[in-house]
Scaffold this motif. Structure first.
Motif, short mmCIF file in Angstrom:
data_model
loop_
_atom_site.label_atom_id
_atom_site.label_comp_id
_atom_site.label_asym_id
_atom_site.label_seq_id
_atom_site.Cartn_x
_atom_site.Cartn_y
_atom_site.Cartn_z
N GLY A 167 0.79 -1.23 0.00
CA GLY A 167 0.00 0.00 0.00
C GLY A 167 0.82 1.28 0.00
N LYS A 168 2.14 1.16 0.11
CA LYS A 168 2.99 2.36 0.10
C LYS A 168 3.48 2.67 -1.31
CE LYS A 168 6.50 3.44 3.02
NZ LYS A 168 6.28 4.86 3.28
N PRO A 169 3.27 3.92 -1.77
CA PRO A 169 3.64 4.26 -3.15
C PRO A 169 5.15 4.25 -3.42
CG PRO A 169 2.23 5.97 -2.20
CD PRO A 169 2.61 5.04 -1.08
N ALA A 170 5.54 3.82 -4.61
CA ALA A 170 6.90 4.01 -5.09
C ALA A 170 7.22 5.49 -4.98
CB ALA A 170 7.00 3.55 -6.54
N THR A 269 7.06 -15.56 -17.37
CA THR A 269 6.44 -14.23 -17.38
C THR A 269 6.71 -13.56 -16.02
OG1 THR A 269 4.39 -15.22 -16.58
CG2 THR A 269 4.56 -14.89 -18.95
N PRO A 270 6.57 -12.22 -15.94
CA PRO A 270 6.83 -11.57 -14.66
C PRO A 270 5.83 -12.03 -13.58
CG PRO A 270 6.30 -9.95 -16.38
CD PRO A 270 6.24 -11.29 -17.01
N VAL A 271 6.36 -12.26 -12.39
CA VAL A 271 5.53 -12.71 -11.26
C VAL A 271 5.18 -11.48 -10.42
CG1 VAL A 271 5.53 -14.12 -9.16
CG2 VAL A 271 6.75 -14.91 -11.21
N GLU A 272 3.92 -11.33 -10.08
CA GLU A 272 3.57 -10.24 -9.16
C GLU A 272 3.55 -10.80 -7.75
OE1 GLU A 272 1.25 -6.98 -10.55
OE2 GLU A 272 0.06 -7.02 -8.71
N ARG A 273 4.53 -10.37 -6.95
CA ARG A 273 4.70 -10.93 -5.62
C ARG A 273 3.68 -10.36 -4.63
NH1 ARG A 273 9.92 -8.57 -5.43
NH2 ARG A 273 8.98 -7.52 -7.20
N LEU A 274 3.50 -11.09 -3.53
CA LEU A 274 2.52 -10.71 -2.50
C LEU A 274 2.81 -9.28 -2.01
CD1 LEU A 274 0.23 -12.37 -1.19
CD2 LEU A 274 1.73 -12.62 0.80
N GLY A 275 1.75 -8.47 -1.94
CA GLY A 275 1.91 -7.10 -1.43
C GLY A 275 2.27 -6.09 -2.51
N HIS A 276 2.63 -6.57 -3.71
CA HIS A 276 3.04 -5.67 -4.79
C HIS A 276 1.87 -5.32 -5.69
CE1 HIS A 276 7.53 -5.74 -4.56
NE2 HIS A 276 7.25 -6.76 -3.77
N HIS A 277 1.84 -4.07 -6.11
CA HIS A 277 0.89 -3.60 -7.13
C HIS A 277 1.77 -2.97 -8.21
CE1 HIS A 277 -2.94 -1.67 -8.52
NE2 HIS A 277 -2.14 -0.69 -8.85
N ASP A 278 2.03 -3.74 -9.28
CA ASP A 278 2.97 -3.31 -10.32
C ASP A 278 2.23 -2.55 -11.42
OD1 ASP A 278 4.81 -4.74 -8.84
OD2 ASP A 278 4.77 -6.50 -10.15
N VAL A 279 2.95 -1.64 -12.10
CA VAL A 279 2.28 -0.82 -13.13
C VAL A 279 2.63 -1.24 -14.57
CG1 VAL A 279 1.95 1.18 -11.65
CG2 VAL A 279 4.05 1.02 -13.01
N TYR A 280 3.54 -2.23 -14.72
CA TYR A 280 3.87 -2.76 -16.05
C TYR A 280 4.28 -1.68 -17.03
CZ TYR A 280 2.34 -6.91 -13.85
OH TYR A 280 2.24 -7.93 -12.96
N TYR A 281 5.28 -0.92 -16.63
CA TYR A 281 5.99 -0.08 -17.61
C TYR A 281 6.49 -1.01 -18.72
CZ TYR A 281 9.69 2.72 -19.68
OH TYR A 281 10.50 3.37 -20.58
N ASN A 282 6.98 -2.16 -18.31
CA ASN A 282 7.31 -3.22 -19.27
C ASN A 282 6.74 -4.55 -18.79
OD1 ASN A 282 8.85 -2.13 -21.44
ND2 ASN A 282 10.53 -1.76 -19.99
N PHE A 283 6.43 -5.41 -19.78
CA PHE A 283 6.08 -6.80 -19.48
C PHE A 283 7.23 -7.64 -20.03
CE2 PHE A 283 4.05 -10.91 -20.02
CZ PHE A 283 3.28 -11.01 -18.85
N THR A 284 8.13 -8.08 -19.13
CA THR A 284 9.41 -8.63 -19.55
C THR A 284 9.43 -10.15 -19.42
OG1 THR A 284 10.43 -6.58 -18.79
CG2 THR A 284 11.91 -8.42 -19.24
N LEU A 285 9.55 -10.82 -20.56
CA LEU A 285 9.71 -12.28 -20.57
C LEU A 285 11.18 -12.63 -20.36
CD1 LEU A 285 7.70 -13.26 -23.80
CD2 LEU A 285 6.83 -13.07 -21.45
N GLN A 286 11.44 -13.85 -19.87
CA GLN A 286 12.81 -14.36 -19.81
C GLN A 286 12.84 -15.70 -20.52
OE1 GLN A 286 14.50 -14.33 -15.81
NE2 GLN A 286 13.34 -12.49 -15.29
N THR A 287 13.62 -15.77 -21.59
CA THR A 287 13.76 -17.03 -22.32
C THR A 287 15.13 -17.12 -23.02
OG1 THR A 287 13.03 -18.28 -24.27
CG2 THR A 287 12.43 -15.96 -24.21
#
Ligand SMILES: *Cc1c(COP(=O)(O)O)cnc(C)c1O
Length: 367
Positions: A167-170, A269-287
């Motif tokens: 709940g705390k903003p970046a 694919t990117p994992v959204e961890r517990l407590g995080h609210h991500d804004v997806y400036y990028n959606f970054t795959l790893q392969t």
């Protein structure tokens, strides 16, 4: 064939009417330099980030640089930052005369607090975490380190306006935080723009001097600096866009969720961890098949990007000159690629992109 651009910076009709009216208001009142919209934008940003003060500046690069200057970072100091960011982060440190120290990253591409700990030295004055791809770093661990070793913390929030952790903003965690509102960012101006936030009134005053040639009362120069003021027209645009930004972030989050649902058993694919609210400036795959996948998607009309293909410490301007440890980052940077995730994509577009990724891997590749 369908064409999916990585970004689409055109302004749609509804928004154009609203932005043109905001710009027209600036033309009418004529206070073009540091006009009332700059102050209104600063107040709104401070409220949104949960800070006492915001100071508008003319880019994210300047925001990071001036934040460091305002805290007195300079020659003889070291600043620990991530090895994986846009080069503006390292440049801002180097331009103060301080030395960047490059830490490793975790699997989520954000700075690894354990690596920061290993890199501490008596010269280290500050930690500069970057909330990369729009996801807040492990700030509890970094702030604990900073408190234990009396270090300043400068957050680079260029990619993460609107993101939160518990709940705390970046931008609300560190001593000071720097934002970019360039046209590619989630909260975007129609030109260059940035801002710095702080709770400390002296730091705020120093930033105000530093953004205009180090002057107080516009005439008396108390320390050398350059002209880095926020443009009033951009502030007027940002004030309007702030109102719609949470809807835009919600759309990006929905796109990310759809990608994840369609791709979770196909590729990392990117994992959204517990407590995080991500804004997806990028959606970054790893392969490991990153380069072939990019070519395949390009042949299907889909534009992708690698953000960023060169680690900061491996740039010619930095290579071999500074301390650091980044073996994990060196591996990850070979595997990262970003799918389009901008809010103008329809669900159909997203399904098309995901289907093409599936087709690629079903053609015999193992993610
Ligand atoms: C975009 C960006 C910057 C620089 O912002 P500009 O407004 O382009 O100068 C700094 N740091 C990071 C992490 C960025 O993504």
């Amino acid at each position: 064939m369908r064409k999916i651009p990585f970004l689409d910076l055109r302004v749609d009709d509804k928004e154009r009417t609203c932005l043109l009216a905001a710009v027209d208001a600036v033309f009418r009142h004529g206070r073009i330099l540091l006009g009332p919209e700059v102050e209104a934008f600063e107040s709104a940003l401070a409220v949104n980030v949960g800070r006492r003060f915001a100071v508008g500046v003319n880019s994210g690069t300047d925001a990071v640089y001036l934040a460091l200057r305002a805290l007195g970072i300079g020659p003889g100091d070291e600043v620990i930052t991530t090895s994986m960011s846009w080069i503006a982060t390292a440049n801002a440190i180097a331009l103060t005369g301080a030395a960047p120290v490059f830490a490793d990253v975790e699997d989520n591409l954000n700075i690894d607090p354990e690596s920061v700990d290993r890199l501490l030295s008596p010269r280290v004055k500050a930690i500069l975490p970057v909330h990369f791809t729009g996801s807040v770093c492990n700030m509890p661990a970094l702030m604990a380190l900073a408190t234990r070793h009396q270090l300043l913390v400068i957050e680079d929030v260029a990619q993460a306006y609107g993101a939160t952790l518990d709940g705390k903003p970046a931008g609300s965690f560190g001593t000071i935080a720097a934002f970019s509102m360039n046209p590619m960012k989630v909260l975007a101006a129609c030109g260059e723009a940035g801002a710095v936030v702080t709770d400390d009134v002296e730091t705020r005053d120093r930033l105000i001097a530093l953004r205009y040639n180090g002057t107080v009362n516009r005439e008396t120069c108390i320390e050398p600096s350059h002209n880095g003021r926020l443009d009033t027209v951009q502030a007027a645009i940002l004030l309007q866009r702030m109102k719609t930004c949470s809807a835009l972030v919600a759309r990006r989050r929905a796109i990310a969720a759809l990608y994840r649902k369609l791709l979770y058993n196909i590729v990392k694919t990117p994992v959204e961890r517990l407590g995080h609210h991500d804004v997806y400036y990028n959606f970054t795959l790893q392969t490991p098949h990153r380069d072939e996948l990019r070519l395949f998607l390009e042949s299907r009309g889909i534009e992708t990007k690698i953000q960023h293909p060169i680690l900061m410490p491996e740039q010619p301007a930095y290579s071999g000159r500074y301390r650091g440890e980044y073996s994990h980052a060196k591996e990850l940077v070979k595997h990262i690629m970003c799918l389009p995730v901008h809010e103008k994509l329809s669900d159909e577009d997203v399904c098309y992109v995901a289907q093409c990724v599936v087709d690629f891997f079903k053609g015999g590749k193992n993610a």
